[in-house]
Design an enzyme around this catalytic site. Sequence first.
Site, PDB file in Angstrom:
ATOM      1  N   GLU A   1       0.808  -1.226   0.000  1.00  0.00           N
ATOM      2  CA  GLU A   1       0.000   0.000   0.000  1.00  0.00           C
ATOM      3  C   GLU A   1       0.841   1.277   0.000  1.00  0.00           C
ATOM      4  O   GLU A   1       1.781   1.419   0.775  1.00  0.00           O
ATOM      5  CB  GLU A   1      -0.929   0.014   1.224  1.00  0.00           C
ATOM      6  CG  GLU A   1      -1.861   1.212   1.267  1.00  0.00           C
ATOM      7  CD  GLU A   1      -2.878   1.153   2.398  1.00  0.00           C
ATOM      8  OE1 GLU A   1      -3.685   2.094   2.516  1.00  0.00           O
ATOM      9  OE2 GLU A   1      -2.864   0.170   3.173  1.00  0.00           O
TER      10      GLU A   1
ATOM     11  N   LYS B   1      -8.513  -0.982   1.273  1.00  0.00           N
ATOM     12  CA  LYS B   1      -9.458  -1.521   2.240  1.00  0.00           C
ATOM     13  C   LYS B   1     -10.368  -2.488   1.515  1.00  0.00           C
ATOM     14  O   LYS B   1     -11.097  -2.115   0.593  1.00  0.00           O
ATOM     15  CB  LYS B   1     -10.263  -0.385   2.882  1.00  0.00           C
ATOM     16  CG  LYS B   1     -11.082  -0.797   4.071  1.00  0.00           C
ATOM     17  CD  LYS B   1     -10.236  -1.383   5.199  1.00  0.00           C
ATOM     18  CE  LYS B   1      -9.263  -0.386   5.785  1.00  0.00           C
ATOM     19  NZ  LYS B   1      -8.503  -0.983   6.905  1.00  0.00           N
TER      20      LYS B   1
END
Length: 407
Positions: A210, A226
Amino acid sequence: MLNWCTRFNIFIFLDSNGYRDPYSKHEWILGAGAVAALEPSAQHLDALGHFTEENDDWLFGHLGYDLKNQAEILSSRHPDKVGFPDLFFFRPAIVIRFDGQRLEISSASEPPAAIHAAIETTTAAAPTSGPPLRVQQRIGKNTYLDIIRRLQEHIRLGDCYEINFCQEFFAEEAVVDPLSLYLRLSEISPNPFAGFYRLHDRYLLCASPERFLQKTGSRIISQPMKGTIRRNLADAVADEQLKAELQQSEKERSENVMVVDLVRNDLSRICTEASVEVSDLFGIYTFPQVHQMVSTVTGQLRPGVGFADIIRATFPMGSMTGAPKIRVMELIEQYEHSRRGIYSGAIGYIDPGNDFDFNVVIRSIMYNRTDKYLSYQAGGGITFYSNPEQEYEECLLKATAIKKVLE
């Protein structure tokens, strides 16, 4: 090169592992040795702002999760046995970068050819290791499930909409070779925001998928992640079906869009009016162990906004807190049993043009060589519709690569 750079007490190596996206600038980059560094006593954002303004050069460093206490009226009471400072930045003596075709070595004190020759002649030291590690969980499964139910009660009462809850796995009396572990982690789980970081006797072995923030000119982007589903590596058709299941999951979409809204709000504090936009919503990205849902939010920075201002407005990243940010950080402190430290913080670089790129420190091993303490954490976003058992299994899934490395 990594064997060579272990002679330095301070270095950061950042590796994309061959992943390319529209925002990538380097295949990998290394900053080694410290010509100048932020003093240990100056672990606050104002000092960081001055340091970045005074050093118009390459800077590498990290932001720890507990910087939150400077941005808001918050505190951290849990022990941190790894012991990275809340923030640390340094101006490296040597920078080596590779863009996929061209290798560039720069140093103010040594000729690039001499550095290249030293790297070429470096041999790997025999890895050192102690007895087998005994990895423990800071909280047991039943306690974890109970906490998830209590967090869902907070959501039901309107305290928050979503909260990222993490748990720690740790080993004491751990004697390991950090470089060998990092190479093994990269082999098992090659991710686009990986990193190997040494700060004296503390090490971070990071396999992050990420990006937190990147700045190019006046444009800033954030890519909150997410939404997770396992992969089926034995069956390509079933693996594609899992991707489609993640793409269509209302639960995962609701988690993702809440964090996207939080990021939009954070960026709007530092960007020009109406410039913040979501350029990619609910994108599905494939990694070695899991598929992930990733969105991309961009904006145009207002003139005069400095690095410390950007961090103050956006840190910690919404994907590792939840919404609303301040309340969920209070609940994180109340219910988690370990201080996060550098975990769910960020490592990265600032270049001489004041552009930068920072990851989210997840899927990572933290190691304190002096105290022989090894730690890793894993967690996930909790919503009203979360199934506690499934959240527990997702937490273990995210730690699969690390578990394999340590075994």
